[in-house]
Design a protein around this motif. Structure first.
Motif, mmCIF file in Angstrom:
data_model
loop_
_atom_site.group_PDB
_atom_site.id
_atom_site.type_symbol
_atom_site.label_atom_id
_atom_site.label_comp_id
_atom_site.label_asym_id
_atom_site.label_seq_id
_atom_site.Cartn_x
_atom_site.Cartn_y
_atom_site.Cartn_z
ATOM 1 N N TYR A 182 -18.711 123.535 -10.313
ATOM 2 C CA TYR A 182 -17.831 124.684 -10.193
ATOM 3 C C TYR A 182 -16.882 124.525 -9.007
ATOM 4 O O TYR A 182 -17.065 123.652 -8.155
ATOM 5 N N SER A 183 -15.889 125.390 -8.950
ATOM 6 C CA SER A 183 -14.856 125.288 -7.921
ATOM 7 C C SER A 183 -15.409 125.452 -6.509
ATOM 8 O O SER A 183 -14.799 125.007 -5.539
ATOM 9 N N ASN A 184 -16.573 126.103 -6.371
ATOM 10 C CA ASN A 184 -17.195 126.260 -5.051
ATOM 11 C C ASN A 184 -18.136 125.096 -4.724
ATOM 12 O O ASN A 184 -18.974 125.198 -3.830
ATOM 13 N N ASN A 185 -17.983 124.004 -5.502
ATOM 14 C CA ASN A 185 -18.761 122.772 -5.319
ATOM 15 C C ASN A 185 -20.231 122.895 -5.706
ATOM 16 O O ASN A 185 -21.036 122.021 -5.364
ATOM 17 N N VAL A 186 -20.587 123.947 -6.401
ATOM 18 C CA VAL A 186 -21.942 124.059 -6.933
ATOM 19 C C VAL A 186 -22.071 123.122 -8.141
ATOM 20 O O VAL A 186 -21.279 123.187 -9.080
ATOM 21 N N ARG A 187 -23.077 122.267 -8.085
ATOM 22 C CA ARG A 187 -23.304 121.319 -9.180
ATOM 23 C C ARG A 187 -24.259 121.965 -10.180
ATOM 24 O O ARG A 187 -25.474 121.932 -10.018
#
Length: 260
Positions: free
Chosen positions: A11-16
């Motif tokens: 995701y855009s918040n760097n959550v994989r």
């Protein structure tokens, strides 16, 4: 057939959300995806119909690479995949029949969209779908006069009216009481068996998943840590899926389990 090849979703918040997903789901299977909240279950399901785009890897549905579709191709593709949500997504002030007919709106010419006049063939398909889920007698009742279980059946009928090849269900019984939830899942199971539709269900209730599904996929921290038949699910398997602190792999049995 649905095939994930090295799929990742960031995701855009760097959550994989998904990591190295490799799965093959054949036509006609009833699959339950289980795991902790936030494990990636909903993301996995929603990538199948392009509600979420994958970040890398490849995802095929019946030989079609989903990520390569654009514009009208996506809309056409989604007609083949029914989606059932926890919240039903119904217009409660409309009749049951009209809620099912809504699924045909994208196919109508502009004048029919304006007037709300549906062809006879669409009405027949809608009524047939209501009969399949046992609420034909509610066709002209307003949705807000129905129970939660009946409303979920309307949502299922709306999906069936599209003649889908696959049904995705994201926590379909989360807002229902246990008795009503089982009634709804009985419909899912019967439709899966009679129509050979693939059903892929994200669910928190493990005992229900084991009762209705033929195959269990366990997801933990965005990874598939178990993929096998219901009969292969032991307490050890469940402890591994749900214990995020456990770092030991599962013992495999005839290729039924997958560990990371």
């Amino acid at each position: 057939m649905i095939e994930f090849k090295n799929v990742e979703k960031i995701y855009s918040n760097n959550v994989r959300a998904l990591q190295n997903i490799n799965l093959t789901i054949n036509q006609g299977e009833f699959v339950a995806i289980i795991g902790l909240s936030g494990a990636g279950k909903s993301t996995l399901i929603r990538c199948i119909n392009r509600m979420h785009d994958i970040t890398s890897g490849q995802l095929f549905v019946n030989g079609m690479e989903v990520s390569s579709l654009k514009g009208g191709e996506i809309r056409k593709f989604r007609k083949r995949i029914g989606m059932i949500f926890q919240s039903f997504n119904l217009v409660t002030r409309m009749s049951v029949l009209n809620n099912v007919l809504v699924s045909f709106v994208p196919e109508l010419p502009f004048w029919r969209k304006l007037t709300g006049v549906f062809p006879k063939e669409y009405k027949i398909r809608a009524l047939s779908a209501l009969e399949q889920v046992g609420i034909l007698d509610k066709a002209f009742v307003r949705v807000d006069q129905l129970s939660g279980g009946q409303q979920q059946r309307v949502a299922l009928a709306r999906t069936l009216a599209q003649n889908p090849e696959i049904i995705l269900a994201d926590e379909p019984i989360a807002s229902l009481d246990p008795v009503t939830g089982r009634q709804v899942l009985n419909d899912f199971k019967r439709i899966n068996q009679e129509m050979e539709l693939s059903v892929i269900m994200n669910i928190h209730h493990v005992e229900i998943a084991l009762e209705y599904a033929n195959r269990i996929i366990g997801v933990r921290e965005g990874q598939v840590v178990f993929d096998g038949k219901v009969e292969a699910v032991t307490q050890e398997v469940l402890d591994y899926i749900y214990n995020s602190h456990s770092k030991e792999g599962l013992a495999t049995s005839e290729g039924e389990t997958v560990h990371v």
